[in-house]
Design a protein around this motif. Structure first.
Motif, PDB file in Angstrom:
ATOM      1  N   SER A 232      96.689  45.243 -78.671  1.00 10.52           N
ATOM      2  CA  SER A 232      97.794  45.717 -77.840  1.00 10.52           C
ATOM      3  C   SER A 232      99.018  45.945 -78.715  1.00 10.52           C
ATOM      4  CB  SER A 232      98.111  44.696 -76.742  1.00 10.52           C
ATOM      5  OG  SER A 232      98.830  43.593 -77.286  1.00 10.52           O
ATOM      6  N   SER A 233     100.083  46.441 -78.109  1.00  4.87           N
ATOM      7  CA  SER A 233     101.310  46.742 -78.870  1.00  4.87           C
ATOM      8  C   SER A 233     102.197  45.520 -79.064  1.00  4.87           C
ATOM      9  CB  SER A 233     102.116  47.830 -78.138  1.00  4.87           C
ATOM     10  OG  SER A 233     101.317  48.948 -77.870  1.00  4.87           O
ATOM     11  N   SER A 234     101.871  44.416 -78.396  1.00  2.84           N
ATOM     12  CA  SER A 234     102.721  43.223 -78.442  1.00  2.84           C
ATOM     13  C   SER A 234     101.850  41.972 -78.475  1.00  2.84           C
ATOM     14  CB  SER A 234     103.643  43.200 -77.210  1.00  2.84           C
ATOM     15  OG  SER A 234     104.435  42.036 -77.182  1.00  2.84           O
ATOM     16  N   GLU A 235     101.586  41.500 -79.681  1.00  2.00           N
ATOM     17  CA  GLU A 235     100.829  40.267 -79.876  1.00  2.00           C
ATOM     18  C   GLU A 235     100.960  39.840 -81.334  1.00  2.00           C
ATOM     19  OE1 GLU A 235      96.304  40.953 -80.460  1.00  2.00           O
ATOM     20  OE2 GLU A 235      96.874  42.348 -78.856  1.00  2.00           O
ATOM     21  N   ILE A 236     100.462  38.662 -81.658  1.00  4.73           N
ATOM     22  CA  ILE A 236     100.519  38.175 -83.031  1.00  4.73           C
ATOM     23  C   ILE A 236      99.345  38.771 -83.800  1.00  4.73           C
ATOM     24  CG2 ILE A 236     100.541  36.168 -84.544  1.00  4.73           C
ATOM     25  CD1 ILE A 236     102.967  36.390 -82.689  1.00  4.73           C
ATOM     26  N   TYR A 237      99.648  39.624 -84.784  1.00  2.59           N
ATOM     27  CA  TYR A 237      98.601  40.270 -85.581  1.00  2.59           C
ATOM     28  C   TYR A 237      98.227  39.433 -86.800  1.00  2.59           C
ATOM     29  CZ  TYR A 237     100.206  44.259 -82.837  1.00  2.59           C
ATOM     30  OH  TYR A 237     100.578  45.079 -81.799  1.00  2.59           O
ATOM     31  N   GLY A 238      99.183  38.717 -87.342  1.00  2.00           N
ATOM     32  CA  GLY A 238      98.948  37.910 -88.525  1.00  2.00           C
ATOM     33  C   GLY A 238     100.266  37.485 -89.136  1.00  2.00           C
ATOM     34  N   ASP A 239     100.220  36.479 -90.017  1.00  2.00           N
ATOM     35  CA  ASP A 239     101.427  35.971 -90.665  1.00  2.00           C
ATOM     36  C   ASP A 239     101.703  36.721 -91.960  1.00  2.00           C
ATOM     37  OD1 ASP A 239     101.914  34.099 -88.707  1.00  2.00           O
ATOM     38  OD2 ASP A 239     100.773  32.524 -89.713  1.00  2.00           O
ATOM     39  N   ILE A 240     102.976  36.993 -92.190  1.00  2.00           N
ATOM     40  CA  ILE A 240     103.412  37.675 -93.409  1.00  2.00           C
ATOM     41  C   ILE A 240     103.323  36.715 -94.593  1.00  2.00           C
ATOM     42  CG2 ILE A 240     105.378  38.816 -94.520  1.00  2.00           C
ATOM     43  CD1 ILE A 240     106.306  39.614 -91.671  1.00  2.00           C
ATOM     44  N   ARG A 241     102.813  37.214 -95.720  1.00  2.00           N
ATOM     45  CA  ARG A 241     102.643  36.386 -96.914  1.00  2.00           C
ATOM     46  C   ARG A 241     103.491  36.858 -98.093  1.00  2.00           C
ATOM     47  NH1 ARG A 241      97.932  33.075 -96.869  1.00  2.00           N
ATOM     48  NH2 ARG A 241      96.794  33.247 -94.898  1.00  2.00           N
ATOM     49  N   VAL A 242     104.127  38.012 -97.947  1.00  2.00           N
ATOM     50  CA  VAL A 242     104.973  38.536 -99.025  1.00  2.00           C
ATOM     51  C   VAL A 242     106.331  38.900 -98.443  1.00  2.00           C
ATOM     52  CG1 VAL A 242     103.023  39.417-100.360  1.00  2.00           C
ATOM     53  CG2 VAL A 242     104.114  40.902 -98.688  1.00  2.00           C
TER      54      VAL A 242
END
Length: 564
Positions: A232-242
């Protein structure tokens, strides 16, 4: 030190056609920090347009880092940033190797026309002569605009892509997927996902199921293993690592035009927005029911604000050349030194001097979908000088939008009560007034200028629970409020004046169509209402290289006037 109130903040990354920028919003939707960098376009051949994916990624990280630095300098703590929303130029196609993280070819941009022959071959063959043979499933006609054809072209023409597919290490994505994969760790941890709005522009997603469609995939011969997961357009896709946002989630993704729709608050059926950027994109919210256009529009996913939310659809009309025509006046014809000079130049004359300019540099998009159309000037006389030409260029954008407004009315049966606008050209009072005159409906410019980034921020805020970003049940601004708009442009000309100008425009469009295919045809008029009623006519077939109007057969004396 963070602010005493512990205000929740949302960052956005807008990866556009001309620039990349990171913005950080406060809970009152105010912009607290921003950094922007231009992104270079590459033109290897006529009608080909590319960007370097490495440049996209490097500038994305630089923009994020500098915006966060500016935020801290302003007295906020980076820990207040709760998530990142991404919005991006749609259809632009990137292919990379998941083992090395390296792109296998330059990104092919949405307005690139290299797949025109492939498109024609598919229509004539598998499509049995029907460009709209897949439209019931994906909402789109077979056309070079969409990313499936760009991916197919790479598979057929780029050895590195062929090899990577054979070793099952190839990944495909639009710009959002490329950025997401790199921000979340790339080779080691990269998340390969996209959202429904970007997926709906590929010709590979089924509008009803919101998943990759086996029949569509088979039609183009694309291996399913290269495709990202649709979310969907609004959900947690993943955590930023950089970057300075490491540890925060990417929480929202929307194609740039859909983000603008959300940012404008066009959350009810019948509401519409138009973005005047490099191209021009008018989207009208049609609610939760899919409607397939019969008048040259696209049916697309407008947004899905959460995995459990119902998708909302839109009818869209896309114009390939809008702001790009001003850049062309500046760089190719050298009529102006800076883009913002065009309003002054065009405003120095009361009309276009009888000329009509169709800037079909790489064909025409909605509602004509003609890859063989080329730029055309009708009505040229010795009276015309560069101010008339500048005005005709501005007016060409409004005329193209009028054709889309008409198509929306025909398809939906709904007459728009207004057009809410954004983008660089929305700052042109001359263009906005002409747009209102020609579309015969009010044109409204909001006070909030950063509409596209705001839409991405709203999507991300929903996913991380920043409820202070929501206003009303829809989570959008109250766009009917008198203080929401900065300016309203009301129609001023008579219906008769509008009809006359519009009829000339439509004839000019007809003369631009099929030009590349029939460039050696006899230019004699085919009817009593042919070129003679335009006075002395010059038709310029401007190829994708956009070289010089002189080579298109314009009168030498007129060219000298343009340069003065």
């Amino acid at each position: 030190m963070g602010r005493p109130d512990g205000e929740s903040l949302i960052a956005t990354l807008d990866a556009g056609t001309s620039s990349i920028r990171c913005m950080i919003f406060g809970s009152q939707r105010q912009v607290l920090a921003m950094h922007q960098l231009e992104i270079r376009r590459i033109y290897p051949e006529p009608s080909w347009v590319e960007q370097d994916p490495r440049d996209i990624m490097a500038k994305s990280i630089e923009c994020i880092n500098k915006a966060v630095d500016d935020l801290i300098f302003a007295g906020y703590g980076a820990e207040n940033i709760k998530g990142l929303g991404i919005t991006n130029q749609r259809e632009t196609t990137v292919v990379w190797d998941k083992r090395t993280g390296e792109p296998l070819y330059n990104a092919i941009l949405w307005l690139d026309n290299r797949t025109a022959d492939l498109s024609a071959t598919l229509i004539a063959g598998k499509g049995k002569g029907q460009a709209d043979c897949l439209q019931a499933a994906c909402g789109l006609p077979i056309h070079p605009y969409f990313s499936a054809l760009k991916l197919r072209w790479m598979m057929d023409n780029v050895p590195a892509v062929k090899e990577s597919i054979n070793t099952q290490s190839c990944l495909f994505g639009t710009v959002d997927s490329w950025i997401l994969w790199n921000l979340t760790g790339g080779v080691a941890h990269g998340v390969h996902k996209t959202d429904v709005t970007n997926a709906s522009r590929s010709m590979l997603m089924n509008l009803k199921t919101l998943q990759w469609d086996d029949k569509l995939i088979d039609f183009f011969g694309i291996p399913k293993t290269v495709l990202p997961q649709i979310c969907s357009s609004s959900e947690i896709y993943g955590d930023i690592r950089v970057s300075h946002l490491a540890g925060r989630p990417v929480a929202g993704i929307l194609g740039d035009q859909m983000a603008a729709l959300v940012g404008h608050g066009c959350m009810k059926p019948g509401t519409a927005k138009n973005t005047y950027g490099t191209g021009c994109f008018l989207l009208a919210n049609i609610g939760e029911e899919i409607k397939i256009s019969k008048h040259g529009l696209l049916t697309t996913v407008a947004y899905q604000l959460g995995p459990e939310s119902q998708p909302v659809y839109a009818l869209e009309g896309s114009v390939a050349i809008a702001g790009a025509v001003i850049t062309w006046l500046q760089k190719n014809l050298q009529m102006i030194d800076q883009p913002d000079e065009v309003d002054r130049l065009a405003g120095s004359v009361s009309d276009s001097g009888g000329i009509y300019f169709v800037p079909a540099f790489s064909g025409l998009f909605a509602p004509h979908w003609d890859t063989e159309a080329r730029g055309t000037i009708c009505g040229l006389t010795e009276y015309v000088h560069k101010a008339h030409f500048a005005r005709a260029a501005l007016e060409s954008v409004a005329f193209q939008v009028c054709e889309i407004v008409d198509a929306i009315k025909f398809d939906s049966g709904v007459e728009l009560s207004r057009i809410q606008v954004d983008g660089g050209m929305s700052h042109s009072n001359l263009l906005m007034q002409f747009q209102a005159d020609m579309s015969a409906i009010p044109v409204c410019v909001p006070k909030m200028a950063e509409i596209t980034s705001l839409g991405a921020a709203i999507a991300a805020a929903r996913a991380v629970g920043c409820t202070e970003f929501f206003r009303g049940d829809s989570g959008s601004s109250s766009c009917d409020s008198d203080d929401y708009f900065k300016q309203r442009f009301l129609p001023k000309i008579t219906p008769e004046e509008r009809s006359q100008k519009y009829s000339y425009w439509k004839e000019a469009v007809q003369r631009s169509m099929h030009w590349n295919k029939n460039s050696r045809r006899d230019p004699k008029p085919t009817s009593p209402d042919g070129p003679s009623r335009f006075g002395v006519v010059a038709v310029a077939a401007v190829g994708g290289a956009l070289t010089s109007l002189a080579v298109a057969g314009l009168v030498f004396l007129t060219v000298q006037k343009f340069k003065r």
